[in-house]
Structure formats: structure tokens, C-alpha cells
Design an enzyme around this catalytic site. Structure first.
Site, short mmCIF file in Angstrom:
data_model
loop_
_atom_site.label_atom_id
_atom_site.label_comp_id
_atom_site.label_asym_id
_atom_site.label_seq_id
_atom_site.Cartn_x
_atom_site.Cartn_y
_atom_site.Cartn_z
N TYR A 143 16.18 -10.80 29.77
CA TYR A 143 15.85 -11.48 28.40
C TYR A 143 16.54 -10.81 27.50
O TYR A 143 16.74 -11.46 26.35
CB TYR A 143 14.29 -11.14 28.33
CG TYR A 143 13.31 -11.90 29.03
CD1 TYR A 143 13.72 -12.93 29.88
CD2 TYR A 143 12.01 -11.60 29.10
CE1 TYR A 143 12.87 -13.71 30.65
CE2 TYR A 143 11.23 -12.44 29.81
CZ TYR A 143 11.61 -13.23 30.45
OH TYR A 143 10.59 -13.96 31.50
N LYS A 194 13.61 -7.15 43.82
CA LYS A 194 14.35 -7.69 44.63
C LYS A 194 15.55 -7.01 45.39
O LYS A 194 16.61 -7.69 45.00
CB LYS A 194 14.39 -9.15 44.23
CG LYS A 194 13.36 -9.98 44.09
CD LYS A 194 12.86 -10.50 45.40
CE LYS A 194 13.78 -11.61 46.11
NZ LYS A 194 13.16 -12.11 47.50
N ASP A 227 8.49 -11.15 45.41
CA ASP A 227 7.99 -12.49 45.87
C ASP A 227 6.73 -12.43 46.93
O ASP A 227 5.95 -13.08 46.62
CB ASP A 227 9.10 -13.64 46.55
CG ASP A 227 9.80 -12.81 47.64
OD1 ASP A 227 9.74 -11.43 47.67
OD2 ASP A 227 10.58 -13.31 48.31
N ASP A 251 6.86 -10.55 33.63
CA ASP A 251 6.37 -11.83 33.09
C ASP A 251 5.66 -12.77 34.01
O ASP A 251 4.56 -13.46 33.71
CB ASP A 251 7.35 -12.70 32.42
CG ASP A 251 7.20 -13.31 31.12
OD1 ASP A 251 6.00 -13.93 31.08
OD2 ASP A 251 8.16 -14.12 30.68
N ASP A 255 1.03 -13.29 34.51
CA ASP A 255 0.30 -14.42 34.26
C ASP A 255 -0.23 -15.07 35.36
O ASP A 255 -1.28 -15.55 35.33
CB ASP A 255 1.36 -15.55 33.63
CG ASP A 255 1.89 -15.34 32.37
OD1 ASP A 255 1.25 -14.41 31.47
OD2 ASP A 255 2.54 -16.54 31.80
#
Length: 371
Positions: A143, A194, A227, A251, A255
């Protein structure tokens, strides 16, 4: 009497309505306490600030945030500001607050109140008693990495670039926050990245492993691919205690965890900076996870629980008022146990209330608990 300075930034949409209910709770504590009181200041952020000043947050508002003991933030954005210049979009106000205040650690608890176990999209047995904390690195990663651009190539195609960057110290400090929290909770940290396909993931795993060995060998550490972490949150969420991860994965995962609790309207968050060596305190911003919800803004339908619980986190993490934070948590639980619901968490047989009705009910329970 100790005075704590609070800056309220309601922002846009339902942020204005939910912050009003926080002020009700603040007034309760100011009337009750003989040892501490809260001094409130207010300012604009997001689309409201753009309408008034042409920017998503002014330098004057940032100066207030720098001085405050904590910032309580509502929400920003909406279709009204879809066409404003990118650098002045409502979300830029929140990003500046995070960056300029150095708020690198985002704490997002996911707690499923027993009364709402059936409101979750997962089966009751998977979520009843859920209490996990996602620790998201907030000021680095994709970001904020540069270059960040959209360019037109010689053949007429466009190419977009976002850059994922992390350095050792950024990973070290967020890992320490996670380990410190785990020591006060269940004593287990999952580090999600990852490393199989991303070089930043390789460094993340290496640094977290080193911090664990040197700083927190008493805490259990497990590495997990991001993942797989997303899958395991749906399969068996109660296996997790603290999850530490980067800005992008945090993020997404937070959620996902939010929906296990029944609604985004239930989830608070805290964004913390480094400890000031002189005061021992951190710069901090507290906000609900939900957005500005322009479709219901101004209708009195918003759930204020996440914003009120965010103030509860401020009591705990910024002002060392753990007993008062517990009162807020207990008041919320008692209201839900009595069957009061806003529309986002409405269930058969329950009593539907609006934003102010829920705020009043929580205030009533606070008074009963403190009696």
C-alpha cells in the site's frame, strides 16, 4: 484528576452517527469517575474535510491528532467523492493519519459473542467462543511501496505497478507486538506470509523466526502460508490465538475473520505506534472495521457497537483503564443477551433497534454494572 485528550474524527456516512453514540459512553465515564476525565476535541476528515478545505485532512487536524492521547475515528468515503483527485480522495485522510503518526500495528480482534453465534455465516460450533486477534502491519508493504503508478506503454497498453517492500526493522517491531499480545492471551502466534512465491515472504519468515528465538521463546510460533490461513479461518477458526501478517494479507484476513462474528458492525480495531521513551505511551487511532455505508447513512440504522468497542480498546491500550474497558465489553454482551439487535445482526425473535437505541441500551447497562 487525570485528564485524557481525545480527538474525535467522525468523517463521512455512518461515522457521524456511530461517533455520536461513543460520545454518550464518554459522557458516562466523565460523570462517573473521580480520578480521570476525557477532554474532547473534534475535526473533519475524509469527504467532509475535502468539502470544507479541499483536502482529506488538514495540517491543523493532524496537529490535533499529534497532541491527542488517542484518536477515535468514524469512517470515510462515499460515491459523492468518486471524482475527486486521487491524492485528495477521502481515504487519503486515514492513510495520512496512519503514516504521519507512525501507526504501524493494527490490532483487529474477532470475538463472537455467545448471543450472536447463530448470526455468523459459519456453524455455531465453529464460532461460539471465538476470540482471536489479527495483528496487521499497517505502514509498509504494497500500500505504501514505490513505485506506485499507472503508465502508458509504447504500444498503447497501460501497465499498473504496486511495489511490495519490507525491511527488517518493520517486521521485527510488528512481530514483537504480536508476541507481547500472545503472552497476555493464549500464548500462540501464527505468522502468515507467502514465502513460497514472494521474496518479502522469505524475509518475513526469517525475521519473525529470529525475533521469536531472541525475544519470545516462551510463546508458541507457527508459520502458515497466507492462503492456507484464509482456508483454516473458515475450516477451524478457534485454532488461532494471534495472527501476525503484512499489510495486504492483514487487510484480507481481518475482513474474513469479521464475518465470523456476525457483522462488520461488531468489530473494533486499534492502530498503534511505537512507545514514546519519555511518556511510555503510543500514538494511537481507534476505529470500527466497517466503512461509511452510504446506503444507510442518516437513517439511524447503523450498528454503533464496533465504534463503541473501539473506544473500549482505547481505554485498555491508551489509558490503562482495563476495568473500564471490561465494563464496556460486559455492557455490550448484556445488551445482546437481552435480544436487542440492529438490522445488520437481526435474528428471528429478537428486538430491532436503531443506532441511538443501541447506544442508549449500552449506556443503561453501563450504569447498571457500575451501580
Amino acid at each position: 484528576m487525570t485528564t485524557h485528550a481525545l480527538l474525535l474524527l467522525p468523517g463521512d456516512g455512518i461515522g457521524v452517527e456511530t461517533i455520536a453514540e461513543v460520545e454518550r459512553v464518554i459522557a458516562f465515564f466523565n460523570a462517573r469517575s473521580n480520578t480521570a476525565r476525557f477532554e474532547i476535541d473534534r475535526d473533519l476528515v475524509g469527504g467532509a474535510a475535502y468539502d470544507a478545505h479541499g483536502v482529506a485532512i488538514t495540517d491543523a487536524a493532524m496537529a490535533k491528532a499529534e497532541r491527542a492521547g488517542a484518536v477515535i475515528f468514524g469512517s470515510v468515503g462515499g460515491p459523492k467523492w468518486a471524482g475527486v483527485p486521487y491524492q485528495h480522495r477521502p481515504e487519503a485522510g486515514l492513510l495520512r493519519l496512519r503514516k504521519d503518526l507512525g501507526l504501524f500495528a493494527n490490532l483487529r480482534p474477532a470475538i463472537c459473542y455467545p448471543a450472536l453465534a447463530d448470526a455468523s455465516s459459519l456453524k455455531r460450533e465453529l464460532v461460539e467462543g471465538l476470540d482471536l486477534m489479527i495483528v496487521r502491519e499497517l505502514t509498509g508493504g504494497v500500500y505504501f511501496g514505490e513505485p506506485k503508478e499507472i503508465v502508458t506503454l509504447e504500444n498503447g497498453e497501460k501497465r499498473a505497478v504496486d511495489t511490495q517492500i519490507y525491511s527488517t526493522h518493520e517486521i521485527e517491531r510488528i512481530a514483537k507486538v504480536a508476541f507481547d499480545l500472545a503472552r497476555k492471551r493464549g500464548g500462540k502466534v501464527h505468522s502468515a506470509e507467502k514465502h513460497n512465491v514472494m521474496r518479502t515472504g522469505v524475509l518475513w519468515k526469517e525475521v519473525v523466526t529470529a525475533v521469536h528465538a531472541a525475544y519470545a521463546p516462551d510463546v508458541q510460533l507457527e508459520h502458515i502460508l497466507a492462503d492456507n490461513c484464509a482456508m483454516q479461518l473458515i475450516r477451524n477458526p478457534k485454532q488461532f490465538d494471534v495472527i501476525v501478517t503484512d499489510n495486504l494479507f492483514g487487510d484480507v484476513l481481518s475482513d474474513e475473520a469479521a464475518m465470523m462474528t456476525g457483522s462488520l458492525g461488531m468489530l473494533p480495531s486499534a492502530s498503534l505506534g511505537s512507545v514514546d521513551p519519555e511518556t511510555g505511551r503510543r500514538k494511537a487511532l481507534y476505529e470500527p472495521v466497517h466503512g461509511s455505508a452510504p446506503d444507510i447513512a442518516g437513517k439511524g440504522l447503523a450498528n454503533p457497537i464496533a465504534t463503541i468497542a473501539s473506544f473500549g480498546m482505547a481505554l485498555r491500550y491508551s489509558f490503562d483503564m482495563g476495568a473500564e474497558a471490561d465494563l464496556v465489553d460486559q455492557a455490550i454482551a448484556r445488551v445482546l443477551d437481552k435480544g436487542l439487535r440492529t438490522s445488520d445482526i437481526m435474528q428471528d425473535g429478537m428486538t430491532k433497534v436503531g443506532t441511538s437505541g443501541m447506544g442508549q441500551a449500552i449506556e443503561t447497562e453501563l450504569k447498571a454494572l457500575a451501580a
